[in-house]
Structures are given as structure tokens and as C-alpha cells.
Scaffold this motif. Structure first.
Motif, PDB file in Angstrom:
ATOM      1  N   THR A  97       0.227  -1.483  -0.146  1.00 51.05           N
ATOM      2  CA  THR A  97      -0.049   0.530   0.027  1.00 51.05           C
ATOM      3  C   THR A  97       0.843   0.643   0.074  1.00 51.05           C
ATOM      4  O   THR A  97       2.197   1.299   0.482  1.00 51.05           O
ATOM      5  CB  THR A  97      -0.633  -0.594   1.315  1.00 51.05           C
ATOM      6  OG1 THR A  97      -1.529   1.485   1.522  1.00 51.05           O
ATOM      7  CG2 THR A  97       0.015   0.086   2.112  1.00 51.05           C
ATOM      8  N   THR A  98       0.576   2.160  -0.717  1.00 51.67           N
ATOM      9  CA  THR A  98       0.698   3.656  -0.818  1.00 51.67           C
ATOM     10  C   THR A  98       0.609   4.915   0.375  1.00 51.67           C
ATOM     11  O   THR A  98       1.305   5.547   0.520  1.00 51.67           O
ATOM     12  CB  THR A  98       0.934   4.501  -1.429  1.00 51.67           C
ATOM     13  OG1 THR A  98      -0.174   4.530  -2.521  1.00 51.67           O
ATOM     14  CG2 THR A  98       1.107   2.850  -3.200  1.00 51.67           C
ATOM     15  N   VAL A  99      -0.861   4.677   0.925  1.00 49.73           N
ATOM     16  CA  VAL A  99      -0.961   5.483   2.308  1.00 49.73           C
ATOM     17  C   VAL A  99      -0.936   4.526   3.079  1.00 49.73           C
ATOM     18  O   VAL A  99      -1.031   5.041   4.858  1.00 49.73           O
ATOM     19  CB  VAL A  99      -2.887   5.285   2.060  1.00 49.73           C
ATOM     20  CG1 VAL A  99      -2.519   5.647   0.256  1.00 49.73           C
ATOM     21  CG2 VAL A  99      -3.086   4.078   2.405  1.00 49.73           C
TER      22      VAL A  99
ATOM     23  N   HIS B 257      -4.517   3.080  11.765  1.00 49.47           N
ATOM     24  CA  HIS B 257      -5.972   4.759  11.176  1.00 49.47           C
ATOM     25  C   HIS B 257      -6.928   4.591  11.756  1.00 49.47           C
ATOM     26  O   HIS B 257      -7.587   3.222  11.542  1.00 49.47           O
ATOM     27  CB  HIS B 257      -6.029   4.415   9.698  1.00 49.47           C
ATOM     28  CG  HIS B 257      -4.342   4.629   9.378  1.00 49.47           C
ATOM     29  ND1 HIS B 257      -3.891   5.512   8.257  1.00 49.47           N
ATOM     30  CD2 HIS B 257      -3.661   3.366   9.313  1.00 49.47           C
ATOM     31  CE1 HIS B 257      -2.748   5.182   7.406  1.00 49.47           C
ATOM     32  NE2 HIS B 257      -2.068   3.680   8.209  1.00 49.47           N
TER      33      HIS B 257
ATOM     34  N   THR C  71      -3.473  16.428   5.007  1.00 45.82           N
ATOM     35  CA  THR C  71      -3.581  15.539   4.228  1.00 45.82           C
ATOM     36  C   THR C  71      -4.305  15.572   4.418  1.00 45.82           C
ATOM     37  O   THR C  71      -5.339  14.180   4.314  1.00 45.82           O
ATOM     38  CB  THR C  71      -1.989  14.430   4.742  1.00 45.82           C
ATOM     39  OG1 THR C  71      -1.035  15.065   5.292  1.00 45.82           O
ATOM     40  CG2 THR C  71      -1.581  14.117   4.159  1.00 45.82           C
ATOM     41  N   PHE C  72      -4.093  15.077   2.571  1.00 45.62           N
ATOM     42  CA  PHE C  72      -5.906  14.692   1.694  1.00 45.62           C
ATOM     43  C   PHE C  72      -5.248  13.313   0.610  1.00 45.62           C
ATOM     44  O   PHE C  72      -3.916  13.746  -0.326  1.00 45.62           O
ATOM     45  CB  PHE C  72      -6.588  15.101   1.013  1.00 45.62           C
ATOM     46  CG  PHE C  72      -6.965  16.412   2.569  1.00 45.62           C
ATOM     47  CD1 PHE C  72      -8.458  16.122   3.069  1.00 45.62           C
ATOM     48  CD2 PHE C  72      -7.016  17.230   3.137  1.00 45.62           C
ATOM     49  CE1 PHE C  72      -9.337  17.064   3.810  1.00 45.62           C
ATOM     50  CE2 PHE C  72      -7.028  17.944   3.610  1.00 45.62           C
ATOM     51  CZ  PHE C  72      -8.599  18.070   4.049  1.00 45.62           C
ATOM     52  N   PHE C  73      -5.773  12.283   0.345  1.00 41.43           N
ATOM     53  CA  PHE C  73      -5.613  11.649  -0.654  1.00 41.43           C
ATOM     54  C   PHE C  73      -6.442  12.014  -1.220  1.00 41.43           C
ATOM     55  O   PHE C  73      -7.612  11.662  -1.648  1.00 41.43           O
ATOM     56  CB  PHE C  73      -5.653  10.329  -0.062  1.00 41.43           C
ATOM     57  CG  PHE C  73      -4.075  10.270   0.634  1.00 41.43           C
ATOM     58  CD1 PHE C  73      -2.488   9.543   0.136  1.00 41.43           C
ATOM     59  CD2 PHE C  73      -4.243  10.083   2.098  1.00 41.43           C
ATOM     60  CE1 PHE C  73      -1.439   9.655   0.868  1.00 41.43           C
ATOM     61  CE2 PHE C  73      -3.455   9.538   2.954  1.00 41.43           C
ATOM     62  CZ  PHE C  73      -1.842   9.046   2.181  1.00 41.43           C
ATOM     63  N   ILE C  74      -6.046  11.758  -2.609  1.00 39.43           N
ATOM     64  CA  ILE C  74      -7.353  12.088  -3.772  1.00 39.43           C
ATOM     65  C   ILE C  74      -7.192  10.726  -4.554  1.00 39.43           C
ATOM     66  O   ILE C  74      -5.437  10.348  -4.786  1.00 39.43           O
ATOM     67  CB  ILE C  74      -7.024  13.742  -4.563  1.00 39.43           C
ATOM     68  CG1 ILE C  74      -6.868  14.153  -3.003  1.00 39.43           C
ATOM     69  CG2 ILE C  74      -8.324  13.936  -5.813  1.00 39.43           C
ATOM     70  CD1 ILE C  74      -7.254  16.185  -3.938  1.00 39.43           C
ATOM     71  N   LYS C  75      -8.131  10.685  -5.387  1.00 35.98           N
ATOM     72  CA  LYS C  75      -8.360   9.446  -5.871  1.00 35.98           C
ATOM     73  C   LYS C  75      -8.251  10.184  -7.473  1.00 35.98           C
ATOM     74  O   LYS C  75      -9.614  10.542  -7.729  1.00 35.98           O
ATOM     75  CB  LYS C  75      -9.004   7.986  -5.113  1.00 35.98           C
ATOM     76  CG  LYS C  75      -8.844   6.811  -6.472  1.00 35.98           C
ATOM     77  CD  LYS C  75     -10.186   5.704  -6.124  1.00 35.98           C
ATOM     78  CE  LYS C  75      -9.961   4.948  -7.300  1.00 35.98           C
ATOM     79  NZ  LYS C  75     -10.763   3.054  -6.716  1.00 35.98           N
TER      80      LYS C  75
ATOM     81  N   THR D 187       1.083  16.647  -4.162  1.00 35.90           N
ATOM     82  CA  THR D 187       1.949  15.588  -4.658  1.00 35.90           C
ATOM     83  C   THR D 187       1.914  14.681  -4.945  1.00 35.90           C
ATOM     84  O   THR D 187       0.576  13.831  -4.414  1.00 35.90           O
ATOM     85  CB  THR D 187       2.858  15.922  -3.458  1.00 35.90           C
ATOM     86  OG1 THR D 187       3.381  17.268  -3.080  1.00 35.90           O
ATOM     87  CG2 THR D 187       4.326  14.746  -3.268  1.00 35.90           C
TER      88      THR D 187
ATOM     89  N   ILE E  89       1.668  10.390  -5.483  1.00 33.25           N
ATOM     90  CA  ILE E  89       2.416  10.041  -4.973  1.00 33.25           C
ATOM     91  C   ILE E  89       3.729   8.823  -5.810  1.00 33.25           C
ATOM     92  O   ILE E  89       4.343   8.148  -4.989  1.00 33.25           O
ATOM     93  CB  ILE E  89       1.292   8.788  -4.338  1.00 33.25           C
ATOM     94  CG1 ILE E  89       0.758   9.720  -3.471  1.00 33.25           C
ATOM     95  CG2 ILE E  89       1.980   7.623  -3.496  1.00 33.25           C
ATOM     96  CD1 ILE E  89      -0.616   8.283  -2.570  1.00 33.25           C
TER      97      ILE E  89
END
Length: 298
Positions: A94-96, A102, A120-124, A150, A152
Motif C-alpha cells: 500500500t502507498t498510504v 488508522h 493531509t488528503f488523498f485524492i483518487k 504531490t 505519490i
């Protein structure tokens, strides 16, 4: 609810399909010490963001048993606790997985007593979209908030490039050492011809042909080169497996080191051929020694 990384699972199994949980049916782990301590760190107090325990009683399997974590915050002279259920274990690739546990914002607020403001937010990105263009659009949309988008994949590529550069630097030093060793073998061969001049003359006097004398020097140097190459290659492979297994025991658990036999074979063959090249000239010089000249040598 909580999701944990494979690092918190004791004795992780790399196979998710064939692993089956063992031990108790309802294991519960508490940060305060009800879970298995991590090796020699048992007496070391955990700092903020660290977890000094391992979840036991099951392997990383699809049939995850009921596991509860008790989160405790003792800052400010007040103890706050909150229980969360572990509902999954993240994959190794996994990259997160930037944290070991969590949880959602409500669980953190219940423990800390303060409203959580994520930074920090992860956007798909939707399929077919250009990731870098989406990142630029996000930065333009949130320009007033000074948001930094950024990719990933780019961050991972930069880290890999840095690691690859360091490894290439070490490879350069090793190649330099290999060249020095090959040159030293040639110097030793040349010195051997000078020191054995009388012995070579005696061999020629009893019937040895020039080709036989040259072959004897080449075989001697070849034996030395093969022994050195074999010992160096074997030691490097064994030490590489030991170092990787020690430093990355969690990541490589249940897996074997992929030895690049092709690259190793090319390096071994090249080192052996260059070793022979450095000994050919001294061997030719030894084959041209005349018996009369060698026996008169003082």
C-alpha cells in the motif's frame, strides 16, 4: 473502527490466502501493555506516535478475528480512553500506510478531546485522467489555502532515485576495489616471473616448451583469481541476505532475496577475463627466457 499496518501483527505471514488465525477467538490489545511487547523495547515507554506492542493470536488472514484496541491519552493531567475495533490489515504494498494505526476523526477527537483538523488528503484520480494535470488543477483551485499537491508516484520515484544513487556510489567504490585487485594480480605475476627466473631456466633445460611454461603461470594466476572471485561472491550473497533479513524483517517476512544471478555472472566473468589479461604478458615473458641466460643469472 481502526485499520492497522502489517508491522503491528506479530510474526506476520506474507500469504493472505492460506493463513489461518490461531490462538484465542477474541484477542484484545491495549496500548497500556495487554498486548505482546516488541522485543527488547518492553521497558521503554512509547512516545507520541509510537506503539510498543504486537497483535497476537492470529496471522494476517482474510478471516480477521474480533480485535479491539484501547486508545489512551494522558496529556494535560486527564486520562481519556476510547476503544476501537480492528477491521482490517493493510497490504504490504500500500502507498498510504504512513502510520501504524488508522482511525477516523471522531475516534481521535474522543481520545484527545479536541476537534481534529486534517492536514493531509488523498485524492483518487479517475481512470484515464492525467495525474500531474489533476494535481496542478487542485493547486490552482486551493491557491488561497497554499495547498501543495504531490503525486505519490513521483514522491516514490524520487526516493527510489536517491536510494539508487547511493547504491550506485557503493557499486563504484566496489568496482574500483575490483580493478585494484586485478591490477595487483598482474603485478604479482610479473614479480613471480622475476623471482622464478632460475626455476624457469631449469624447466626449459629439462625439456619444457615455452607454451608449457606460459600455461603454468596462467593456470597459477587463474587459480588465485577463481578462489578470490568465489570467496567474494559467496560472502557477498550471504551477507546481503543477512543484512536484508535483519533490517527489513517485517517487509521480507516469508520471502526470499531475489539474487541477480545474471548481473553477478557478468561481473564474475568480466573479472576473470581481465585477471587473465593481466597475467598473459608476464607469462609470455617467462616463456621467452632461455635456459643459458636464466642459469647465469645471479
Amino acid at each position: 473502527m481502526a485499520i492497522v499496518t502489517p508491522f503491528l501483527v506479530a510474526n506476520p505471514d506474507s500469504s493472505y490466502e492460506i493463513s489461518r488465525g490461531g490462538g484465542g477467538n477474541d484477542p484484545m490489545a491495549t496500548i497500556g501493555g495487554l498486548a505482546e511487547e516488541a522485543g527488547s523495547q518492553a521497558d521503554t515507554p512509547a512516545t507520541q506516535g509510537e506503539f510498543r506492542f504486537r497483535l497476537t493470536g492470529f496471522a494476517r488472514a482474510d478471516d480477521l478475528p474480533e480485535v479491539w484496541l484501547e486508545l489512551r491519552d494522558e496529556s494535560g493531567g486527564q486520562v481519556r480512553t476510547h476503544r476501537v475495533q480492528v477491521i482490517g490489515v493493510l497490504s504490504d504494498i500500500t502507498t498510504v500506510s504512513m502510520n501504524q494505526v488508522h482511525v477516523n476523526s471522531r475516534a481521535i477527537a474522543a481520545v484527545t478531546g479536541e476537534e481534529v483538523r486534517p492536514d493531509t488528503f488523498f485524492i483518487k484520480v479517475s481512470e484515464g485522467a492525467v495525474v500531474r494535470e489533476v494535481a496542478q488543477e487542485v493547486e490552482r483551485a486551493f491557491l488561497s489555502s497554499a495547498l501543495d499537491a504531490t503525486v505519490i508516484a513521483d514522491s516514490a520515484a524520487q526516493g527510489q532515485a536517491l536510494t539508487r544513487g547511493i547504491l550506485q556510489l557503493f557499486q563504484g567504490f566496489l568496482a574500483l576495489g575490483l580493478l585494484v585487485g586485478i591490477a595487483a594480480l598482474g603485478v604479482i605475476s610479473a614479480r613471480t616471473v622475476v623471482e622464478r627466473r632460475q626455476q624457469v631456466g631449469m624447466l626449459r633445460a629439462i625439456g619444457y616448451q615455452p607454451e608449457m611454461v606460459a600455461l603454468s603461470f596462467v593456470l597459477e594466476a587463474s587459480f588465485i583469481a577463481l578462489v578470490g572471485i568465489g570467496l567474494g561472491t559467496g560472502t557477498g550473497i550471504v551477507m546481503g541476505q543477512a543484512i536484508i533479513g535483519q533490517l527489513f524483517s517485517v517487509i521480507t517476512a516469508g520471502r526470499t532475496l531475489a539474487v541477480p544471478w545474471g548481473q553477478i555472472g557478468i561481473i564474475v566473468l568480466g573479472a576473470y577475463l581481465f585477471s587473465l589479461l593481466t597475467t598473459i604478458l608476464p607469462a609470455i615473458q617467462a616463456s621467452r627466457i632461455y635456459p643459458a641466460d636464466a642459469l647465469r643469472y645471479e
